[in-house]
Design an enzyme around this catalytic site. Structure first.
Site: not given
Length: 1003
Positions: A32, A34-35, A37, A39, A54, A148
């Site tokens: 995974g 994202g902005g 970091g 996973v 993470k 979220d």
């Protein structure tokens, strides 16, 4: 952490592999991104498990790194909640990059499930919603907002439980982004006020939960982004259009209303707490005949976390239902009406700061339209606001001063469960006994009875949420020993004795009163007068059992009311009066009572089936008594109080309907009989009664007992599986990666070195490498991802116990190699892994009992204090914190013990616990869902199929369904919530090994 959407074949770059390996994690594979970091899925050799790590991006500034760690601590405080992903570890790599370690959950997120399999049926979505509401409430009460909530941030645990993750720590790919990439949260699940740039609050999290449940039912988000739709256009739709109606899809109106309220445009119109939302969903489950799910919620004490079942509160309109789904509010101590721990105040309106003060706010009929220019500004503000991670709410100390959270603050330690104990509440307004009681809409009502001046018509109600009494309309006449139920939205009082002057039992009444529009009215009379009986409602019928007719005659019939008339049905098997009755919604349970006097008490327990109109005898109550009360709570019948000829009782005993077994619970502080007993949620209330035998000394004392959340319950019987490949006993067993391995033991020819594994997923056996030598009575564990076999007896010819072994073997790269030897030889002991240590206890060498505990830390063995009761042929299990040693014998089965003792590796001390009901050696034991389950065993002249379970939280024992094949020296293991019993000896001593394999499922 959202669903793993990375490329599982894409390993991390070599430098990062090395960086994580130095921290103890191998084989990093990206799953995974994202902005903030990435996973990674990694293998943690030290604990033999796959984890998700993470890792924060290396180019973020110090402030973001500190916030990342601070939020890790915030999530760590929530670890242990069954519906929040646990934080296993928090650290910083050698190059200064913070990371968070969590379990790797390979069953994907709810978003992935919906994309792959389509929408959920509404009952399944509601079940998930209840669980997540408990998770959010726990986070909010701990001072943390999620920020979220969406299907992509709900993972599915290994046993199917939804687990909320990603509390604003590192956004994973999958959400819609702005042109700058700074915002990766999905707009479709973001509250309108947050889209306008206002800071997120509890109300915003509730909106996200409502939007998540909507998406699960519909198979799409309520405001899913349309093809080629601009960001501003989507924002306008979210903030100006009503929520799509799910009713045409067959979703019940009450479920739709609950979701619509959660997604109200105005935050003030939403449910004020997540628990309120969850309780509305639970009430819908109750209304539609579904299993009412428990919400795991904290007690409010920072040092102790207890999980309870919350009451449906905050719903609109009266429900007029009694039953176990109502309960006092949770963050407060119901006994005192005040916080039970240090105060926790959130940055929310006062009306939302505690569920004691809930006033539903009406949802606006329509959304206000907003201008395009305002929308553009709002989206700009949104982009800025969304670049900030999760929010940690301020917490106040007792002085009201803010307590700043910092990266250096260590997470709090959760203490052991609070022992069960009755709590003293506010006294009733009237001291009385021999009254009737019922729960309606969360209020416990008490009718009539005997006060210290005689018979009374008083009606009073107790609100457990605020520990307050109120008065209702008096009965039309004074009554004692009546019965009462809540039926079709009305309070009903039945029968009893009508006094005349000093004669308190002058007339046995056949009258039935209903409280209708604030006044009592007569409805159809009983077929025959009755007092000191019991009544319940089952299948929309009132059922009256037991009691007395006129002239001191025991009632011998059951009467049933269908809303129009009474009819006579077969009476209880054991006629009696001063009995108690309750129901699980299907059957009537009549318990206790007496044959007209307290020296003729009965422990009879009988069940009535309305369909067949047949009574069935069940195991008798351990303490025969009349004048008791009984309630049904979460699969158990609780019997409270009672009277004997010369004393009154505080006795509390519990009958488990599934296991058909009785166990004792803590007694009341104030013994009494003729008391009012009611259940609200998982709380039992005892009100009033008499503190002396006969009808003297009425009291107003009120107490409550909070029962722990119900553990998974066993099936009614063991499942018989395919036999093992080899009949054997006195073997060792360990579970590794879902396979149950059995090592050595005695087959029907002698000692063996065979190693075989059972895969419960496909009911299949396989062979592993044989042990280097034949062994019987060894021990085995799974340690750091490797199978380890310890000690035992090495045979020589026909001498099966020729040499007591001190050897320790580990299966490494497909072959057995030796580890450091035990400090002293040991056989017929027990072993378990606690933390990162192997602990070996009990056993014998050369007919001498071992008196030490041996502890292995991966390098060397050391001696620790031995258990208080030296024994061999014992069993051991662990809950991850302690080792529990159970049963065993002093070298022969005529010297069996029921001793249960707990070893704490941290303090190297032993504690004696409640003894096992059936002393035995040659048993097996495992830990399953809060209980130590002890299986099988041997007595001098027979082997046992006995299964008993020790509840770690309550310290009590219960009996579970027995094995089909009684045996001792068996292999016992647990995989998930299923216990497996393999092999063993079917005759005393070491004769007649069996290959029988059985399983007991818990659900």
């Amino acid at each position: 952490m959202t669903g793993y959407e990375g490329d599982p074949s894409h390993p991390a770059d070599p430098s990062l592999q090395s960086e994580l390996a130095a921290a103890g994690f191998e084989g990093a594979t990206e799953v995974g991104r994202g902005g903030f970091g990435v996973v990674y899925r990694c293998w943690q050799p030290a604990l033999g498990r796959t984890v998700a790590i993470k890792l924060l991006s290396s180019d973020l500034d110090r402030e973001n790194r500190e916030r990342f760690l601070r939020e890790g601590y915030a999530m760590g405080r929530l670890s242990g909640h069954p519906n929040i992903v646990n934080i296993l570890q928090l650290g910083v790599t050698a190059t200064g990059r913070p990371y968070i370690v969590m379990p790797y959950l390979a069953k994907d997120s709810l978003a992935t499930r919906v994309r792959r399999d389509g929408n959920f049926e509404w009952p399944d979505a509601v079940r998930i919603g209840v669980k997540l509401a408990g998770a959010l409430q726990t986070a909010h009460e701990g001072g943390t907002l999620h920020r979220d909530v969406k299907p992509a941030n709900v993972l599915v645990g290994d046993y199917g439980e939804p687990q909320l993750t990603d509390f604003g720590i590192a956004r994973i790919a999958g959400g819609f982004e702005t042109a700058t990439g700074a915002f990766t949260g999905s707009l479709a699940y973001t509250a309108p006020e947050v889209l306008k740039g206002r800071p997120p609050t509890i109300a915003a999290d509730i909106y996200g939960l409502g939007a998540t449940i909507f998406a699960l039912i519909a198979g799409r988000a309520a405001y899913e982004r349309k093809t080629d739709e601009e960001l501003i256009a989507q924002f306008l739709r979210i903030s100006t259009t009503p929520i799509p109606d799910l009713r045409p899809n067959g979703v019940p109106d009450d479920v739709c209303r609950a979701i619509e309220r959660a997604m109200a445009d105005d935050p003030a119109g939403r449910w004020q707490t997540s628990a309120d939302f969850g309780n509305a969903l639970r009430e819908a489950q109750q209304q539609h005949g579904l299993k009412v799910e428990a919400m795991a919620l904290p007690s409010g004490d920072d040092e102790v976390t207890e999980y309870f079942t919350a009451p449906p509160t905050g719903h609109s309109g009266p429900s007029h239902r009694s039953g176990p789904h109502y309960q006092p509010v949770l963050p407060y101590d119901a006994a005192f009406g005040q916080p039970s721990g240090p105060s926790t105040q959130h940055a929310v309106p006062a009306a939302a700061s505690g569920p004691h003060h809930r006033a539903p706010n009406p949802v606006g009929a329509e959304r206000k339209r907003r201008g395009l220019a305002f929308a553009v500004a709002a989206v700009a503000a949104l982009v800025v606001a969304a670049s900030v991670g999760g929010v940690v709410l301020a917490r106040n100390d007792s002085t009201g001063s803010p307590i700043a959270s910092s990266a250096s603050s260590a997470p709090s330690t959760v203490a052991a469960a609070v022992p069960l104990e009755w709590r003293s509440l506010k006294d009733a307004k009237l001291a009385r006994q021999q009254s009737a009681t019922v729960v309606d809409d969360g209020t416990i009502w008490v009718f009539g009875g005997l006060d210290n001046n005689g018979s009374t018509a008083a009606v009073q109600g107790y609100d457990p949420a605020i520990d307050t009494w109120k008065s209702g309309p008096d009965l039309p006449l004074a009554l004692n020993h009546p019965m009462a139920v809540a039926y079709r939205g009305e309070l009903i009082v039945i029968g009893g004795w009508e006094p005349s002057g000093a004669d308190l039992t002058a007339k046995t009444s056949d009258r039935v009163f209903a409280l209708r529009n604030g006044a009592w009215v007569d409805i159809a009379k009983l077929a025959r007068p009755r007092a000191a009986g019991a009544a319940v409602v089952v299948d929309d019928k009132i059922v009256v059992v037991g009691g007395q007719w006129e002239d001191q005659q025991l009632s011998t019939t059951t009467e049933i009311f269908d809303g129009t008339a009474w009819r006579v049905a077969p009476g209880v098997i054991t006629p009696r009066e001063h009995l108690a009755a309750t129901t699980d919604g299907k059957s009537v349970f009549a318990v206790g009572g007496r044959d007209l006097s307290a020296d003729k008490n009965s422990g009879a327990m009988e069940a009535y089936d309305l369909t067949s109109e047949v009574w069935t005898s069940l195991p008798a109550m351990p303490t025969p008594r009349g004048g008791l009360g009984a309630v049904y709570v979460d699969g158990r019948i609780m019997t409270v109080g009672g009277e004997e000829p010369t004393r009154v009782l505080g006795t509390v005993e519990s009958y488990d309907i599934v296991s058909r077994s009785w166990s004792a619970l803590p007694p009341m502080h104030t013994p009494r009989h003729g008391l009012a007993v009611a259940a609200v949620g998982n709380w039992i209330y005892a009100i009033g009664g008499a503190s002396k035998p006969t009808h003297a000394a009425s009291i107003a004392t009120t107490e409550a007992l909070a029962l722990p959340a119900r553990s998974a319950q066993p099936a009614e019987a063991w499942r018989q599986l395919d036999d093992a490949r080899l009949a054997r006993q006195q073997s060792a067993t360990a579970m590794s990666d879902g396979t149950i391995w059995v090592f050595g033991g005695l087959d029907n020819e002698g000692s063996t070195g065979k190693v075989q594994g059972y895969d419960p997923a496909i009911d299949t056996w396989k062979s592993g490498p044989d042990l280097p030598i034949a062994l019987n009575h060894p021990m085995a564990v799974d340690y750091r991802g490797e199978l380890v076999v310890i000690g035992g007896w090495e045979p020589q010819g026909h001498d099966l116990t020729a040499t007591t072994s001190d050897r320790v073997f580990v299966l490494r790269d497909g072959a057995w190699v030796e580890l450091p030897r035990l400090p002293e030889p040991r056989a017929a002991g027990a072993a378990a892994v606690v933390g990162d240590q192997i602990i070996v206890t009990g056993g014998q060498a050369n007919s001498t009992l071992s008196t030490t505990t041996a502890v292995f830390d991966g390098t060397a063995w050391r001696d620790a204090p031995g258990a208080p009761t030296a024994r061999e042929h014992l069993a051991a299990a662990t809950d991850g914190t302690y080792l529990y040693a159970l049963g065993g014998r002093d070298l022969s089965s005529d010297k069996n013990t029921g001793a249960v003792e707990r070893y704490d590796p941290a303090t190297r001390t032993w504690t004696t616990l409640a003894a096992m009901p059936t002393p035995r050696g040659g048993l097996g034991a495992v830990y399953v869902d809060g209980r130590i389950v002890a299986v099988g065993g041997e007595e001098p002249t027979r082997v046992l199929g006995t299964v008993e379970a020790f509840d770690v939280a309550t310290g009590t024992w219960a009996t579970f369904p027995a094995l089909h094949t009684a045996r001792h020296g068996l292999a016992v293991a647990a995989v998930g919530n299923t216990v497996y019993a393999i092999g063993g000896g079917t005759k005393p001593t070491h004769a007649q090994s069996t290959a029988a394999t059985e399983a007991l499922d818990f659900s």
